[in-house]
Design an enzyme around this catalytic site. Structure first.
Site, short mmCIF file in Angstrom:
data_model
loop_
_atom_site.label_atom_id
_atom_site.label_comp_id
_atom_site.label_asym_id
_atom_site.label_seq_id
_atom_site.Cartn_x
_atom_site.Cartn_y
_atom_site.Cartn_z
N THR A 135 0.82 -1.22 0.00
CA THR A 135 0.00 0.00 0.00
C THR A 135 0.85 1.26 0.00
OG1 THR A 135 -1.68 -1.21 1.25
CG2 THR A 135 -1.88 1.18 1.19
N GLU A 136 0.39 2.27 -0.77
CA GLU A 136 1.04 3.57 -0.85
C GLU A 136 0.01 4.66 -0.57
OE1 GLU A 136 4.10 2.12 -4.41
OE2 GLU A 136 2.83 3.89 -4.69
N PRO A 137 0.45 5.90 -0.30
CA PRO A 137 -0.50 6.98 -0.03
C PRO A 137 -1.53 7.17 -1.15
CG PRO A 137 1.69 7.65 0.62
CD PRO A 137 1.84 6.33 -0.06
N ASP A 253 -3.28 -15.14 -3.56
CA ASP A 253 -3.96 -16.44 -3.53
C ASP A 253 -3.49 -17.27 -2.34
OD1 ASP A 253 -5.22 -15.70 -5.84
OD2 ASP A 253 -3.92 -16.86 -7.17
N ARG A 256 -4.74 -14.80 1.23
CA ARG A 256 -6.15 -14.49 1.51
C ARG A 256 -6.84 -15.58 2.32
NH1 ARG A 256 -7.00 -11.44 -4.31
NH2 ARG A 256 -6.55 -9.35 -3.49
N GLU A 378 -5.25 -7.29 2.56
CA GLU A 378 -5.19 -8.38 1.57
C GLU A 378 -6.33 -8.27 0.57
OE1 GLU A 378 -2.42 -10.72 1.56
OE2 GLU A 378 -1.94 -8.97 2.77
N GLY A 379 -6.85 -7.07 0.36
CA GLY A 379 -7.93 -6.84 -0.59
C GLY A 379 -9.24 -6.61 0.12
N GLN A 382 -14.90 -5.04 -1.32
CA GLN A 382 -15.33 -4.64 -2.66
C GLN A 382 -14.42 -5.22 -3.74
OE1 GLN A 382 -14.86 -2.59 -0.04
NE2 GLN A 382 -16.97 -2.05 0.44
#
Length: 401
Positions: A135-137, A253, A256, A378-379, A382
């Protein structure tokens, strides 16, 4: 479908449950209140998950047995490390999600290494505690929008960018950093690099203060002209547009189902505690129609049914990985279901417990806070629904946004 825990895992599950109840829960509230204090009690427990991974610490999410790294063709049904890790994670998160995430050598980056690294890299990073930085800003759920760059200069790559919300980012030995070799090439150019702490140009920017999982450190890390050995790029350095994002996404994969298992464990803790608190007021009779009971009893039945469906989706995704079956859809299904159900159960249990559920006298309010992240990282919910829809409908990311 065998509805019993495989015999080989029963001692593992029992041991993990003992750790959750006897070690995690007694210190859970203390480290929730002392957010950035390292839980030293966990150092001696680092070997617990090694048993889940069949003695291989690098196999933290069972990733080495899945995808391209798996060896298909084995006879019979195999219950391997994916199943073991998920069952163990469920039990440990019955005690405390953040403390489970804080166990040394069990970072999400270890799963990334196992998923896409070469045999030589797996051996070289064996025993390392690896966090994962995606993750980034300006990049959250859309991992394809990563802007951290990696430029090749001789025998090194030069990394520049910023990563945020890196779980175990400060305490881990190294961080698996996702970066792009060429922003104009899209997702296919995204690769992962192992960057060890102490590397010049890698700097801890801050530790986040969070809603939940406070015992787990969550870091923001800056990379400024950070030089990483070329051999620390995981997998192939070639940009293959025909494969697109497949290599990097294989990591998800593998992780999750593990996050889904964490949500299942946390939800079970809340549901069991609620039933204990209401034991003198409700009569759960499973031989009677739901309509014959009270509204609270009917609510508990619904939560139990939803929890069980999340449990079996998670077990199925893990089983498929152990048996070398493609599990991308099932991994997203179990993550979506367990993340949503786990958060709903913990919140509802806090509500139904009344003042006890809202106060710090019980861990119910903490579990409600902790469970939210399991529906996000991890997603997000949505994103999982979008992935599932694309796979079932046979549509690409450009066709279904």
């Amino acid at each position: 479908m065998n509805l019993e825990i495989p015999k080989k895992f029963r001692s593992l599950v029992n041991n993990a449950h003992q750790v959750a109840a006897g070690t995690f829960r007694p210190i859970s509230r203390y480290y929730d209140r002392h957010e950035h204090e390292r839980p030293r009690e966990l150092d001696m427990l680092a070997s617990i998950l090694d048993g889940f991974n069949e003695g291989d610490p690098s196999n933290s999410a069972g990733a080495a047995t899945t995808g391209a790294n798996g060896e298909a063709g084995a006879e019979g049904v195999r219950n391997g490390s994916n199943m073991g890790v998920c069952l163990g994670a469920m039990e440990l998160c019955y005690g405390d999600v953040a403390l489970m995430l804080s166990l040394p050598r069990q970072g999400l980056g270890n799963a990334a290494i196992s998923a896409v690294a070469t045999d030589e890299q797996k051996q070289r990073f064996d025993g390392k505690w690896a966090a994962m930085a995606i993750t980034e800003p300006g990049c959250g759920s859309d991992s394809g929008a990563i802007r951290t760059t990696a430029r090749r200069e001789g025998d090194e790559y030069v990394l520049n960018g910023e990563k945020i919300y890196v779980t175990a980012g400060e305490r881990a030995d190294c961080v698996v950093v996702w970066a792009t070799l060429d922003p104009s090439m899209g997702k296919a150019a995204i690769k992962s690099f192992v960057v060890e702490w102490g590397t010049p140009g890698m700097e801890l920017a801050r530790l986040e203060k969070k809603l939940g999982i406070r015992a787990s450190d969550t870091a923001a890390i800056h990379f400024q002209d950070c030089r990483v050995p070329a051999e620390n790029l995981l997998g192939s350095p070639e940009i293959d547009t025909s494969k697109g994002f497949a290599g990097a996404m294989q990591t998800f994969d593998n992780t999750r189902p593990l996050v889904a298992a964490m949500a299942v464990g946390c939800g079970r803790a809340a549901l069991e505690r609620l039933k204990e608190l209401l034991a003198d007021h409700v009569n759960l009779d499973y031989d009677q129609p739901v309509d014959n009971g009270s509204a609270v009893e009917a609510e508990i039945y619904r939560m139990e049914a939803e929890w069980e469906s999340a449990y079996w989706l998670t077990v199925r995704a893990a089983w498929m990985a152990d048996n070398h079956q493609p599990n991308s859809v099932q991994a997203s299904m179990c993550k979506a279901k367990a993340g949503r159900v786990g958060n709903w159960i913990t919140l509802r249990c806090a509500e139904l417990a009344g003042t006890l559920g809202y106060s710090e006298e019980e861990l119910l309010e903490k579990w409600a806070r902790d469970s939210k992240i399991l529906d996000i990282f991890e997603g997000t919910q949505q994103i999982q629904n979008l992935i599932i829809a694309r796979r079932l409908l046979g549509l690409s990311s450009s066709e279904l946004r």
